[in-house]
Design a protein around this motif. Structure first.
Motif, PDB file in Angstrom:
ATOM      1  N   VAL A 191      -4.923 -87.800  53.249  1.00 14.89           N
ATOM      2  CA  VAL A 191      -4.992 -86.514  52.552  1.00 14.89           C
ATOM      3  C   VAL A 191      -4.538 -85.364  53.443  1.00 14.89           C
ATOM      4  O   VAL A 191      -3.730 -84.535  53.044  1.00 14.89           O
ATOM      5  N   THR A 192      -5.073 -85.307  54.669  1.00 13.29           N
ATOM      6  CA  THR A 192      -4.778 -84.155  55.520  1.00 13.29           C
ATOM      7  C   THR A 192      -3.333 -84.150  56.001  1.00 13.29           C
ATOM      8  O   THR A 192      -2.713 -83.084  56.084  1.00 13.29           O
ATOM      9  N   TYR A 193      -2.794 -85.321  56.321  1.00 13.22           N
ATOM     10  CA  TYR A 193      -1.403 -85.397  56.783  1.00 13.22           C
ATOM     11  C   TYR A 193      -0.440 -85.645  55.622  1.00 13.22           C
ATOM     12  O   TYR A 193       0.474 -84.855  55.374  1.00 13.22           O
ATOM     13  N   GLY A 194      -0.629 -86.776  54.937  1.00 11.42           N
ATOM     14  CA  GLY A 194       0.351 -87.204  53.944  1.00 11.42           C
ATOM     15  C   GLY A 194       0.475 -86.284  52.751  1.00 11.42           C
ATOM     16  O   GLY A 194       1.551 -86.178  52.154  1.00 11.42           O
ATOM     17  N   LEU A 195      -0.626 -85.602  52.364  1.00 10.35           N
ATOM     18  CA  LEU A 195      -0.605 -84.728  51.188  1.00 10.35           C
ATOM     19  C   LEU A 195      -0.635 -83.254  51.559  1.00 10.35           C
ATOM     20  O   LEU A 195       0.304 -82.508  51.296  1.00 10.35           O
TER      21      LEU A 195
ATOM     22  N   GLY B 233      -6.632 -74.778  51.634  1.00 10.60           N
ATOM     23  CA  GLY B 233      -5.198 -74.501  51.642  1.00 10.60           C
ATOM     24  C   GLY B 233      -4.491 -75.045  50.415  1.00 10.60           C
ATOM     25  O   GLY B 233      -3.606 -74.403  49.851  1.00 10.60           O
ATOM     26  N   SER B 234      -4.906 -76.236  49.986  1.00 10.67           N
ATOM     27  CA  SER B 234      -4.291 -76.826  48.796  1.00 10.67           C
ATOM     28  C   SER B 234      -4.568 -75.983  47.558  1.00 10.67           C
ATOM     29  O   SER B 234      -3.698 -75.814  46.692  1.00 10.67           O
ATOM     30  N   LEU B 235      -5.777 -75.431  47.471  1.00  9.37           N
ATOM     31  CA  LEU B 235      -6.089 -74.557  46.335  1.00  9.37           C
ATOM     32  C   LEU B 235      -5.249 -73.289  46.362  1.00  9.37           C
ATOM     33  O   LEU B 235      -4.782 -72.813  45.313  1.00  9.37           O
ATOM     34  N   VAL B 236      -5.043 -72.728  47.543  1.00 10.97           N
ATOM     35  CA  VAL B 236      -4.209 -71.522  47.647  1.00 10.97           C
ATOM     36  C   VAL B 236      -2.775 -71.825  47.229  1.00 10.97           C
ATOM     37  O   VAL B 236      -2.131 -71.035  46.523  1.00 10.97           O
ATOM     38  N   VAL B 237      -2.246 -72.978  47.658  1.00 10.34           N
ATOM     39  CA  VAL B 237      -0.900 -73.370  47.224  1.00 10.34           C
ATOM     40  C   VAL B 237      -0.854 -73.513  45.700  1.00 10.34           C
ATOM     41  O   VAL B 237       0.096 -73.086  45.047  1.00 10.34           O
ATOM     42  N   ALA B 238      -1.904 -74.102  45.124  1.00 11.35           N
ATOM     43  CA  ALA B 238      -1.932 -74.337  43.679  1.00 11.35           C
ATOM     44  C   ALA B 238      -1.866 -73.041  42.884  1.00 11.35           C
ATOM     45  O   ALA B 238      -1.307 -73.015  41.776  1.00 11.35           O
ATOM     46  N   ILE B 239      -2.423 -71.948  43.422  1.00 12.36           N
ATOM     47  CA  ILE B 239      -2.427 -70.680  42.680  1.00 12.36           C
ATOM     48  C   ILE B 239      -1.418 -69.684  43.242  1.00 12.36           C
ATOM     49  O   ILE B 239      -1.422 -68.508  42.856  1.00 12.36           O
ATOM     50  N   ALA B 240      -0.546 -70.128  44.151  1.00 11.60           N
ATOM     51  CA  ALA B 240       0.421 -69.215  44.792  1.00 11.60           C
ATOM     52  C   ALA B 240       1.257 -68.490  43.744  1.00 11.60           C
ATOM     53  O   ALA B 240       1.690 -69.074  42.752  1.00 11.60           O
TER      54      ALA B 240
ATOM     55  N   SER C 148       1.206 -91.654  47.837  1.00 12.75           N
ATOM     56  CA  SER C 148       0.473 -91.028  46.738  1.00 12.75           C
ATOM     57  C   SER C 148       1.186 -89.778  46.244  1.00 12.75           C
ATOM     58  O   SER C 148       1.291 -89.542  45.032  1.00 12.75           O
ATOM     59  N   GLY C 149       1.691 -88.974  47.173  1.00 21.17           N
ATOM     60  CA  GLY C 149       2.425 -87.780  46.782  1.00 21.17           C
ATOM     61  C   GLY C 149       3.690 -88.111  46.007  1.00 21.17           C
ATOM     62  O   GLY C 149       4.020 -87.460  45.006  1.00 21.17           O
ATOM     63  N   GLY C 150       4.403 -89.140  46.467  1.00 21.74           N
ATOM     64  CA  GLY C 150       5.612 -89.547  45.759  1.00 21.74           C
ATOM     65  C   GLY C 150       5.324 -90.029  44.353  1.00 21.74           C
ATOM     66  O   GLY C 150       6.075 -89.733  43.414  1.00 21.74           O
ATOM     67  N   LEU C 151       4.227 -90.750  44.174  1.00 22.89           N
ATOM     68  CA  LEU C 151       3.860 -91.218  42.840  1.00 22.89           C
ATOM     69  C   LEU C 151       3.502 -90.048  41.923  1.00 22.89           C
ATOM     70  O   LEU C 151       3.812 -90.072  40.721  1.00 22.89           O
TER      71      LEU C 151
ATOM     72  N   TRP D 167      -1.663 -80.076  43.516  1.00 20.58           N
ATOM     73  CA  TRP D 167      -2.311 -79.491  44.689  1.00 20.58           C
ATOM     74  C   TRP D 167      -3.795 -79.249  44.455  1.00 20.58           C
ATOM     75  O   TRP D 167      -4.593 -79.325  45.392  1.00 20.58           O
ATOM     76  N   VAL D 168      -4.196 -78.988  43.216  1.00 15.40           N
ATOM     77  CA  VAL D 168      -5.627 -78.944  42.905  1.00 15.40           C
ATOM     78  C   VAL D 168      -6.248 -80.311  43.185  1.00 15.40           C
ATOM     79  O   VAL D 168      -7.344 -80.425  43.756  1.00 15.40           O
TER      80      VAL D 168
END
Length: 378
Positions: free
Chosen positions: A10-14, A78-85, A139-142, A155-156
């Protein structure tokens, strides 16, 4: 080990490398130039370095559990911030915070493995956990394949999963038995740890700069220069991650051939994959071979760095690993900016060839005679 793999995934790959995966969508949504895209990636790498320093200090003070939660919490926020950017600036802030999670994860998990896994199994366990990057990339690619335009919801999902796997790893770690670094200072005692790390640190900086090409610009290269569809590039990204799972065997490679040969072989393989991708971005089979080669090589070379740092300063392994991974990440930050500028000036294929050249130079940084070959074990 499984929960550690999940945290790295999660922390690296996503949360960290997901920026490069979704760069075509980000450029379309926010009108980013190649130079700006590279600068945003560099910001996430800077966040990684800051978090690694803080986490190293926590681990050195016997607070590895807090470092783990700093990793999962940063990735989630950070992922939440990206999701609402809503513009490039907010995207940059989210990428910086999300990338910070990976910086805290590595020192925390080095300590977690040291306190939970029997000593004889620790090199293998560290390599397997480090290979979790590949699982996250797959997982990200899928996700891109199944929901190519729903990047905000993806990203959520990253945020939710980050918190879940962090709790899982926390529950399965024997924190009470994790030893403190002798200095009690972790990375804050870095001067004493950096002196024996000169050669691997320079090698890490150069390798990071070269690897920035694929992690930041690969999918954009395949889409813009190669003309490949979103579905094809999503599959290729899955292949990149799946190949990365093989990199988890880096501990076995180091034991079999030694640090010097392991470093050279993995870095040269990453260089070959980068060069092939830059030369033939529109040919599916060569692109697949290139990404498979790079994916397995990158995770393996980072695992070799882990072993290299542990071998150089065995009494402060977590701090040494943090220093080397910071070096790798500083290289990626500088490489992202520089390669973005080269892309704007001479085109992405040229930038990828330059990245490959940096990796070839990094391969020369290997030990002339690794210490384990003189009788010690890694």
């Amino acid at each position: 080990m499984l929960s550690g793999v999940a945290v790295i995934a999660v922390t690296y790959g996503l949360a960290r490398y997901g920026y490069g995966l979704y760069l075509p969508q980000f450029r379309a949504a926010f009108g980013l130039s190649a130079g700006t895209a590279g600068a945003i990636a560099a910001g996430s790498y800077v966040g990684y370095c800051g978090a690694a320093v803080v986490a190293g200090g926590l681990v050195g003070a016997g607070r590895a559990r807090q470092a783990l939660w700093a990793a999962g919490g940063s990735a989630a926020l950070g992922s939440l911030v990206v999701a609402i950017a809503w513009n490039g600036t907010s995207l940059a802030a989210g990428a910086l915070i999300a990338g910070s999670g990976a910086g805290a994860a590595t020192p925390a998990l080095v300590a977690a493995v040291a306190g939970t896994v029997p000593l004889s199994d620790q090199p293998r366990a560290q390599g397997v956990v480090n290979g979790g990057t590949g699982a996250g990339v797959v997982s990200g690619g899928l996700l891109v394949l199944s929901m190519p335009e729903a990047w905000r919801w993806s990203w959520v999902g990253f945020a939710v999963v980050a918190l879940v796997v962090t709790a899982w790893a926390d529950r399965h770690t024997r924190w009470g038995s994790v030893p403190q670094a002798p200095s009690g200072r972790g990375v804050r005692g870095a001067p004493g740890h950096v002196r024996p790390l000169g050669r691997p640190l320079v090698a890490a900086l150069l390798a990071g700069a070269g690897c920035a090409g694929v992690w930041t610009f690969a999918r954009d290269l395949l889409t813009a220069d190669g003309g490949l569809s979103s579905a094809v590039t999503g599959l290729l990204w899955c292949l990149l991650g799946a190949a990365g799972l093989l990199g988890g065997l880096s501990g076995v490679l180091v034991r079999r051939v030694g640090l010097r040969a392991a470093w050279r072989s993995t870095v040269v393989a990453a260089a070959a994959g980068t060069a092939l991708l830059g030369a033939l971005p529109g040919a599916v089979i060569p692109a697949a071979l290139a990404l498979a080669c790079f994916g397995s090589a990158f995770v393996a070379l980072s695992g070799v760095l882990l072993a290299w740092g542990t071998e150089r300063t065995p009494a402060a392994a977590a701090a040494a690993v943090a220093v080397l991974f910071i070096g790798l990440t500083v290289g990626q930050a500088v490489g992202s900016v520089a390669l973005g500028m080269v892309t704007e000036a001479a085109g992405a294929p040229t930038a990828f060839l330059a990245a490959s050249a940096l990796l070839v130079i990094a391969a020369t940084g290997a030990e002339r005679r690794s210490r384990e070959s003189a009788g010690g074990a890694v």
